[in-house]
Design a protein around this motif. Structure first.
Motif, short mmCIF file in Angstrom:
data_model
loop_
_atom_site.label_atom_id
_atom_site.label_comp_id
_atom_site.label_asym_id
_atom_site.label_seq_id
_atom_site.Cartn_x
_atom_site.Cartn_y
_atom_site.Cartn_z
N GLU A 101 8.09 4.19 4.41
CA GLU A 101 7.55 3.22 3.63
C GLU A 101 8.25 2.07 2.92
O GLU A 101 8.11 1.08 2.94
CB GLU A 101 6.21 3.81 3.04
CG GLU A 101 5.32 2.75 2.25
CD GLU A 101 4.20 3.52 1.40
OE1 GLU A 101 4.31 3.59 0.15
OE2 GLU A 101 3.38 4.16 2.10
N SER A 159 0.86 -1.02 -0.03
CA SER A 159 0.02 -0.24 0.03
C SER A 159 0.97 1.26 0.12
O SER A 159 1.73 1.15 0.88
CB SER A 159 -0.93 -0.14 1.15
OG SER A 159 -0.10 0.22 2.36
N SER A 160 0.61 2.11 -1.02
CA SER A 160 1.29 3.30 -1.09
C SER A 160 0.64 4.64 -0.72
O SER A 160 0.06 5.17 -1.47
CB SER A 160 2.01 3.50 -2.46
OG SER A 160 2.57 4.30 -2.67
N GLY A 161 0.42 4.85 0.56
CA GLY A 161 -0.67 5.86 1.20
C GLY A 161 0.29 7.25 1.02
O GLY A 161 -0.67 8.22 0.98
N ALA A 162 1.40 7.00 1.25
CA ALA A 162 2.23 8.44 1.35
C ALA A 162 2.33 9.18 0.02
O ALA A 162 2.29 10.15 -0.26
CB ALA A 162 3.67 8.19 2.08
N LYS A 163 2.35 8.09 -1.17
CA LYS A 163 2.26 8.67 -2.47
C LYS A 163 1.40 10.02 -2.94
O LYS A 163 1.83 10.91 -3.43
CB LYS A 163 2.47 7.42 -3.57
CG LYS A 163 3.09 8.18 -4.89
CD LYS A 163 3.41 6.71 -5.69
CE LYS A 163 3.98 7.23 -7.18
NZ LYS A 163 4.39 6.19 -7.87
N ALA A 186 -0.75 11.64 -1.07
CA ALA A 186 -0.48 12.61 -0.03
C ALA A 186 0.67 13.45 -0.36
O ALA A 186 0.55 14.86 -0.76
CB ALA A 186 -0.32 12.39 1.20
#
Length: 167
Positions: A158, A3-7, A9
């Motif tokens: 991450e 999961s790439s949640g920071a990308k 944002a």
């Protein structure tokens, strides 16, 4: 890659910063141009300490010149950093994110300096409506730049977790 949640944002904050720094650059450039055009005739009647600075602003107060110059510097550096940061974030590897992190820290420092002068200008007294817009934009971009730095660092963390601690 997980999961790439920071990308998302990171891209969001970099895009918001890109727009805000463009606005700051436009307003500060207009103010510098206005100050240069009016300085020759206006500053000739001032006393020696006020005549030393080459740009005189008939609006605002004695801190206005510093706010405008450092806002222009922060705007140009911030626009460039946001543009290159979006390119680095698109690659989404550790070396590019470290480069984006370092440049965003430098930009945040310039923005903090310009915002400090803007706070001093507010403390001294009266400023025109254009200067208020510049001051508000500086205060907003200070926060979004900080959040963008946090998002970039979250992306580095991450990647570090995904690769088992090897970045």
């Amino acid at each position: 890659m997980g999961s790439s949640g920071a990308k998302p944002a990171t891209f969001f904050f970099l895009f918001v910063n890109l727009v805000l720094y463009l606005i700051i650059t436009i307003i500060a450039s207009w103010l510098v141009n206005h100050g240069i055009q009016d300085s020759l005739e206006q500053a000739s009647v001032l006393s020696i300490p006020a005549r030393i600075f080459p740009i005189y602003y008939p609006f605002g107060n004695m801190a206005t010149a510093y706010v405008v110059i450092f806002s222009l510097l922060a705007g140009v550096v911030g626009f460039t950093t946001s543009l290159t940061g979006m390119s680095h974030a698109a690659q989404w590897n550790a070396s590019d994110l470290y480069a984006a992190s370092a440049s965003s820290l430098i930009t945040w420092s310039f923005t903090l300096l310009a915002m400090g002068f803007a706070c001093k200008e507010i403390d001294i007294g009266w400023s025109g409506s254009t200067l208020r817009v510049l001051e508000v934009a500086l205060n907003i971009v200070y926060g979004t730049q900080l959040l963008g730095m946090i998002a970039i660092h979250a992306g580095i963390e991450e990647l570090s977790r995904y690769r088992g601690g090897i970045v």
